[in-house]
Write a protein that holds these residues in place. Structure first.
Motif, PDB file in Angstrom:
ATOM      1  N   LEU A  47       0.805  -1.221   0.000  1.00  0.00           N
ATOM      2  CA  LEU A  47       0.000   0.000   0.000  1.00  0.00           C
ATOM      3  C   LEU A  47       0.844   1.280   0.000  1.00  0.00           C
ATOM      4  O   LEU A  47       0.306   2.381   0.012  1.00  0.00           O
ATOM      5  N   GLY A  48       2.172   1.128   0.022  1.00  0.00           N
ATOM      6  CA  GLY A  48       3.060   2.290   0.005  1.00  0.00           C
ATOM      7  C   GLY A  48       3.079   3.069   1.308  1.00  0.00           C
ATOM      8  O   GLY A  48       3.327   4.270   1.315  1.00  0.00           O
ATOM      9  N   ASN A  49       2.866   2.384   2.422  1.00  0.00           N
ATOM     10  CA  ASN A  49       2.808   3.036   3.736  1.00  0.00           C
ATOM     11  C   ASN A  49       4.194   3.011   4.394  1.00  0.00           C
ATOM     12  O   ASN A  49       4.483   2.207   5.272  1.00  0.00           O
ATOM     13  N   ALA A  50       5.061   3.918   3.959  1.00  0.00           N
ATOM     14  CA  ALA A  50       6.437   3.980   4.466  1.00  0.00           C
ATOM     15  C   ALA A  50       6.480   4.315   5.950  1.00  0.00           C
ATOM     16  O   ALA A  50       7.379   3.857   6.673  1.00  0.00           O
ATOM     17  N   SER A  51       5.544   5.096   6.420  1.00  0.00           N
ATOM     18  CA  SER A  51       5.501   5.479   7.826  1.00  0.00           C
ATOM     19  C   SER A  51       5.367   4.248   8.726  1.00  0.00           C
ATOM     20  O   SER A  51       6.066   4.121   9.730  1.00  0.00           O
ATOM     21  N   ILE A  68      11.065   3.046  -0.757  1.00  0.00           N
ATOM     22  CA  ILE A  68      10.081   2.023  -1.114  1.00  0.00           C
ATOM     23  C   ILE A  68       9.824   2.131  -2.604  1.00  0.00           C
ATOM     24  O   ILE A  68       9.501   3.205  -3.110  1.00  0.00           O
ATOM     25  N   GLU A  69       9.965   1.016  -3.292  1.00  0.00           N
ATOM     26  CA  GLU A  69       9.750   1.001  -4.732  1.00  0.00           C
ATOM     27  C   GLU A  69       8.252   1.117  -5.016  1.00  0.00           C
ATOM     28  O   GLU A  69       7.501   0.157  -4.897  1.00  0.00           O
ATOM     29  N   THR A  70       7.835   2.307  -5.403  1.00  0.00           N
ATOM     30  CA  THR A  70       6.415   2.540  -5.639  1.00  0.00           C
ATOM     31  C   THR A  70       5.958   2.008  -6.995  1.00  0.00           C
ATOM     32  O   THR A  70       4.762   1.901  -7.240  1.00  0.00           O
TER      33      THR A  70
END
Length: 138
Positions: A47-51, A68-70
């Motif tokens: 989900l791209g949630n780097a936090s 993160i590889e989006t």
């Protein structure tokens, strides 16, 4: 993140993201086991949630820069084995494979991850991993 109630969880463990990984990623609930933390981290990558990925990483080993590889499309994960990592443990290992597509090629990340529990909270510590190109994605 506003994800519909009927959306399957990216980790593959439930047909409903809202009742599976969402409580950990968005509501601050602590994963009870190393495997649940691993599944929630996979969902965070998908989900791209780097936090969340940063918060779930042990402070001693978290990288200064987190890239993160989006462009990757995460296609599923398989838990292959666990050792320890239960609610009453303070250390755990989770072996898994995560499948993804990036730049027209299909990859599998095979990882053996170490986890530690401190003050009632599980953290990802590090891993022994490698990516393997499977085949061009058509």
């Amino acid at each position: 993140m506003n994800i519909p109630e009927t959306t399957p969880c990216p980790c593959g463990n439930s047909p409903n993201y809202q009742s599976c990984c969402n409580p950990y990623l968005e509501r601050g609930k602590l994963p009870p086991t190393a495997e649940v933390l691993m599944r929630s981290r996979y969902s965070a990558f998908a989900l791209g949630n780097a936090s969340y990925i940063r918060r779930s990483w042990h402070p001693d080993t978290v990288p200064k820069e987190l890239d993160i590889e989006t462009s990757a499309t995460w296609c599923g994960m398989e838990i292959l084995a666990t050792k320890g990592g239960e609610e009453n443990d303070d250390k755990g290992i989770v072996e898994f494979k995560a499948h993804y597509i990036s730049h027209g090629k299909s990859f599998t990340l095979h990882e053996i991850s170490r986890f530690t529990k401190e003050r009632g909270r599980w953290y990802y510590v590090d891993s022994n991993s490698h990516s393997q190109t499977e085949k061009p994605y058509a």
